[in-house]
Design an enzyme around this catalytic site. Structure first.
Site, PDB file in Angstrom:
ATOM      1  CG  ASP A  43      -1.935  -1.511   1.115  1.00  0.00           C
ATOM      2  OD1 ASP A  43      -2.087  -1.804   0.080  1.00  0.00           O
ATOM      3  OD2 ASP A  43      -1.651  -1.654   2.558  1.00  0.00           O
TER       4      ASP A  43
ATOM      5  CE  LYS B  99       2.475  -2.021  -4.635  1.00  0.00           C
ATOM      6  NZ  LYS B  99       2.120  -2.136  -2.811  1.00  0.00           N
TER       7      LYS B  99
ATOM      8  N   GLY C 266      -4.442  -4.634  -3.580  1.00  0.00           N
ATOM      9  CA  GLY C 266      -5.474  -3.137  -3.700  1.00  0.00           C
ATOM     10  C   GLY C 266      -4.988  -1.939  -4.471  1.00  0.00           C
ATOM     11  CG  HIS C 267      -1.738  -1.455  -6.963  1.00  0.00           C
ATOM     12  ND1 HIS C 267      -1.040  -3.366  -7.699  1.00  0.00           N
ATOM     13  CD2 HIS C 267      -1.679  -2.958  -5.590  1.00  0.00           C
ATOM     14  CE1 HIS C 267      -0.447  -3.792  -6.903  1.00  0.00           C
ATOM     15  NE2 HIS C 267      -0.595  -3.244  -5.732  1.00  0.00           N
TER      16      HIS C 267
ATOM     17  CD  GLN D  37       0.259  -8.861  -2.754  1.00  0.00           C
ATOM     18  OE1 GLN D  37       1.335  -9.785  -3.375  1.00  0.00           O
ATOM     19  NE2 GLN D  37      -0.216  -8.535  -2.592  1.00  0.00           N
TER      20      GLN D  37
ATOM     21  CB  THR E   3       1.752 -11.551   0.736  1.00  0.00           C
ATOM     22  OG1 THR E   3       0.631 -12.431  -0.059  1.00  0.00           O
ATOM     23  CG2 THR E   3       3.078 -11.738  -0.033  1.00  0.00           C
TER      24      THR E   3
HETATM   25  P1  GDP Z   1      -0.842   0.229  -3.355  1.00  0.00           P
HETATM   26  O1  GDP Z   1      -1.188  -0.502  -2.946  1.00  0.00           O
HETATM   27  O2  GDP Z   1       0.798   0.233  -3.462  1.00  0.00           O
HETATM   28  O3  GDP Z   1      -1.048   0.304  -4.960  1.00  0.00           O
HETATM   29  O4  GDP Z   1      -1.900   1.918  -2.084  1.00  0.00           O
HETATM   30  P2  GDP Z   1      -3.102   1.715  -2.650  1.00  0.00           P
HETATM   31  O5  GDP Z   1      -3.381   2.183  -3.227  1.00  0.00           O
HETATM   32  O6  GDP Z   1      -3.338   0.506  -1.761  1.00  0.00           O
HETATM   33  O7  GDP Z   1      -2.383   2.488  -1.173  1.00  0.00           O
HETATM   34  C1  GDP Z   1      -2.182   3.704  -1.081  1.00  0.00           C
HETATM   35  C2  GDP Z   1      -3.689   4.581  -0.644  1.00  0.00           C
HETATM   36  O8  GDP Z   1      -2.516   6.287  -0.375  1.00  0.00           O
HETATM   37  C3  GDP Z   1      -4.552   5.259  -2.184  1.00  0.00           C
HETATM   38  O9  GDP Z   1      -5.452   5.642  -1.603  1.00  0.00           O
HETATM   39  C4  GDP Z   1      -3.695   6.291  -3.448  1.00  0.00           C
HETATM   40  O10 GDP Z   1      -5.523   6.273  -3.654  1.00  0.00           O
HETATM   41  C5  GDP Z   1      -3.250   7.317  -2.385  1.00  0.00           C
HETATM   42  N1  GDP Z   1      -2.170   8.130  -2.570  1.00  0.00           N
HETATM   43  C6  GDP Z   1      -1.099   7.581  -3.436  1.00  0.00           C
HETATM   44  N2  GDP Z   1      -0.768   8.186  -3.945  1.00  0.00           N
HETATM   45  C7  GDP Z   1      -0.308   9.497  -2.533  1.00  0.00           C
HETATM   46  C8  GDP Z   1       0.067  11.053  -2.275  1.00  0.00           C
HETATM   47  O11 GDP Z   1       1.162  11.510  -3.023  1.00  0.00           O
HETATM   48  N3  GDP Z   1      -1.258  11.064  -0.977  1.00  0.00           N
HETATM   49  C9  GDP Z   1      -2.124  11.118  -0.546  1.00  0.00           C
HETATM   50  N4  GDP Z   1      -2.675  11.779  -0.120  1.00  0.00           N
HETATM   51  N5  GDP Z   1      -2.395  10.383  -1.308  1.00  0.00           N
HETATM   52  C10 GDP Z   1      -1.890   9.210  -2.069  1.00  0.00           C
HETATM   53  P1  IMO Z   2      -1.009  -4.435  -2.038  1.00  0.00           P
HETATM   54  O1  IMO Z   2       0.114  -5.147  -3.592  1.00  0.00           O
HETATM   55  C1  IMO Z   2      -0.997  -4.489   1.991  1.00  0.00           C
HETATM   56  C2  IMO Z   2      -0.946  -8.541   3.537  1.00  0.00           C
HETATM   57  C3  IMO Z   2      -2.712  -8.545   4.400  1.00  0.00           C
HETATM   58  C4  IMO Z   2      -2.018  -9.712   5.736  1.00  0.00           C
HETATM   59  C5  IMO Z   2      -0.682 -10.312   4.607  1.00  0.00           C
HETATM   60  C6  IMO Z   2      -1.159 -11.810   4.224  1.00  0.00           C
HETATM   61  O2  IMO Z   2      -1.891  -3.571  -2.033  1.00  0.00           O
HETATM   62  O3  IMO Z   2       0.223  -3.653  -2.217  1.00  0.00           O
HETATM   63  P2  IMO Z   2      -2.218 -12.544   1.950  1.00  0.00           P
HETATM   64  O4  IMO Z   2      -3.827 -12.285   1.731  1.00  0.00           O
HETATM   65  O5  IMO Z   2      -1.852 -12.342   1.176  1.00  0.00           O
HETATM   66  O6  IMO Z   2      -2.341 -14.110   2.320  1.00  0.00           O
HETATM   67  O7  IMO Z   2      -2.250 -11.683   3.205  1.00  0.00           O
HETATM   68  O8  IMO Z   2      -0.087  -9.834   3.382  1.00  0.00           O
HETATM   69  N1  IMO Z   2      -1.406  -8.094   2.385  1.00  0.00           N
HETATM   70  C7  IMO Z   2      -1.253  -7.025   2.142  1.00  0.00           C
HETATM   71  N2  IMO Z   2      -0.951  -5.558   2.811  1.00  0.00           N
HETATM   72  N3  IMO Z   2      -1.315  -4.279   1.019  1.00  0.00           N
HETATM   73  C8  IMO Z   2      -1.453  -5.649  -0.316  1.00  0.00           C
HETATM   74  O9  IMO Z   2      -1.304  -5.641  -0.952  1.00  0.00           O
HETATM   75  C9  IMO Z   2      -1.353  -6.937   1.029  1.00  0.00           C
HETATM   76  N4  IMO Z   2      -1.457  -8.787   0.408  1.00  0.00           N
HETATM   77  C10 IMO Z   2      -1.462  -8.989   1.105  1.00  0.00           C
HETATM   78  O10 IMO Z   2      -2.969  -8.567   5.018  1.00  0.00           O
HETATM   79  O11 IMO Z   2      -0.970  -9.427   6.467  1.00  0.00           O
HETATM   80 MG    MG Z   3      -2.763  -1.613  -2.342  1.00  0.00          MG
END
Ligand code: GDP
Ligand code: IMO
Ligand code: MG
Length: 420
Positions: A13, A16, A40-41, A222, A237
């Site tokens: 998170d 990416k 979840g991207h 991840q 994971t």
């Molecule tokens: P990922 O799994 O690495 O793709 O990240 P996620 O999408 O799960 O979580 C990142 C969150 O931060 C999302 O809600 C994005 O919209 C938000 N986000 C990404 N870059 C920025 C930033 O520079 N500032 C803020 N405030 N939010 C951001």
């Molecule tokens: P993105 O790509 C954050 C975590 C889960 C749990 C552990 C194992 O959005 O960054 P799993 O279901 O993979 O067997 O769970 O890994 N986890 C993540 N945490 N971002 C993710 O993906 C994750 N994918 C798995 O919360 O702790």
């Molecule tokens: Mg994510």
């Protein structure tokens, strides 16, 4: 033109999806190489949010090929749902543009059941806090050599036979160990067949597409500290999340990986269980969680928040070989009086620069912090280094100094354009 790899340097998170969406403009193809719909991207374009779990984050750029590599575990139901949602928004998700490797392993209904049965049978301390998507059990079958692969969808007889074999052992466990209903092979086959048929046109040779493209963007899921080997085992994971897997998980040679971009959230978050040395259980942690809207994009769980951990980042740097850092969510730190950087750990009476390697060692370290002055300015409109307050620049320069890697990208908001 050279290829790019984007990877998460913390516990996932990091942002990416946003960076991949931004860089996808320069690429011909974007490929996922590990993980599944545990990811979840989030992409935000012109204020509109789009969360992707399986389809590569380049899909909103017309014409770019979006590939699912062999290292991914694919839930066909989720894949079809994602196709439908994107198509409803007018996005082209036709076969040919979107391609799945025939070698990609499939998450079956029994993998999801096994994931939840295992988690419920664990004690509170032992629970991993998985996303419940069947990721671990699917990778287990792959290694056990009884997995269903996407290519099997083109051969219903083989598919049926493999389901029967896969269920033989699992039904014993469901019935006698987990107190769950056994699954009927024919019923599973009947449930899966409609989506299997729908997936067949998407099957292809991902290696060849990569080989023929000028610029490929490899999208990690991840983060490094969730890696099955190098993460905080067992709270990890079930795949290798490090950049070396970009090659084997997509079907090319490691020599194809050129620009390697570490995505670094300006502070640290973690979802699920496991050690987290710089976690903040106070008002500062609350501030980061609220201001950063830190809720999981897949499960909606509250993300745990803490200061930026440079020990974690240094480990990520030596494992992944980044050519640059992309710092995200710097805007979230605005308004904090002071900001802290963890620069080392105290462990068993010693000061250490890298995470301990014994199981759960991370749960027994004490972080050593360096405190820097914060800044008050709203920086979400910054589009260059000159637009940042002096203290924000100092914070970033210190990260570069300690990790030894230059910052190439800074993100100051969720939207595609809030970047320089
Ligand atoms: P990922 O799994 O690495 O793709 O990240 P996620 O999408 O799960 O979580 C990142 C969150 O931060 C999302 O809600 C994005 O919209 C938000 N986000 C990404 N870059 C920025 C930033 O520079 N500032 C803020 N405030 N939010 C951001
Ligand atoms: P993105 O790509 C954050 C975590 C889960 C749990 C552990 C194992 O959005 O960054 P799993 O279901 O993979 O067997 O769970 O890994 N986890 C993540 N945490 N971002 C993710 O993906 C994750 N994918 C798995 O919360 O702790
Ligand atoms: Mg994510």
């Amino acid at each position: 033109m050279s290829n790019m790899v984007v990877f998460g340097s913390q516990w996932g998170d990091e942002g990416k999806g946003k960076v991949v969406d931004m860089l996808a403009e320069k690429a011909d193809a974007i490929v996922r190489f590990q993980g599944g719909n545990n990811a979840g991207h989030t992409l935000v374009v012109d204020g509109e949010q789009c969360i992707l779990h399986l389809i590569p984050s380049g899909i909103l750029h017309p014409g770019k090929k979006c590939l699912i590599g062999n290292g991914v575990v694919l839930d066909p139901f989720v894949f079809c749902e994602e196709l439908d949602k994107l198509a409803a928004k007018g996005v082209d998700v036709s076969a040919g543009r979107v391609m799945i490797s025939k070698k990609t392993h499939i998450i079956m209904p029994y993998h999801r059941l096994m994931d939840s049965a295992r988690e419920s049978s664990r004690s509170d301390d032992g629970r991993i806090g998985t996303t419940g998507r069947g990721i671990g059990p699917c990778y287990e079958d792959k290694m056990h050599r009884c997995g269903i692969r996407a290519g099997d969808f083109a051969d219903p007889d083989l598919l049926k036979e493999k389901i029967v074999i896969a269920l033989e052992e699992k039904n014993v466990l469901f019935k006698h160990l987990y107190g769950a209903e056994p699954m009927d092979a024919q019923a599973v086959f009947d449930e899966v067949m409609p989506v299997a048929e729908r997936l067949v046109p998407y099957l292809g040779d991902v290696s060849t597409v990569i080989q023929e493209a000028d610029c490929v963007l490899f999208e990690g899921a991840q983060g490094t500290h969730l890696d099955i080997d190098h993460g905080t085992y067992p709270f990890v994971t079930s795949s290798n999340t490090v950049t070396a897997n970009a090659a084997s998980g997509s079907g090319c040679s490691p020599r194809e990986l050129d620009r390697i971009i570490a995505i670094v959230k300006a502070y640290t978050t973690r979802v699920g269980s496991g050690p987290f040395p710089t976690e903040l259980l106070d008002a500062d942690g609350e501030y980061l969680q609220t201001n950063g809207h830190e809720f999981g994009a897949t499960t909606g769980r509250k993300r745990r928040c803490g200061w930026l951990d440079l020990v974690v980042l240094k480990e990520s740097a030596r494992l992944n070989g980044p050519t640059e850092l992309a710092i995200t969510k710097l805007d979230v730190l605005s308004g904090m009086k002071e900001v802290k950087l963890c620069v080392a750990y105290e462990y068993n009476g010693e000061t250490i620069a890298y995470p301990p390697q014994e199981q759960n060692g991370m749960a027994h370290v004490t972080p050593v912090f360096e405190t820097l002055p914060g800044w008050d300015e709203d920086i979400s409109g910054a589009r260059g280094w000159d637009d940042l307050p002096e203290n924000a620049v100092k914070y970033l320069r210190r990260i570069e100094e300690i990790t030894g890697v230059k910052i190439g990208i800074v993100s100051v908001g969720p939207d595609r354009v809030q970047t320089f």
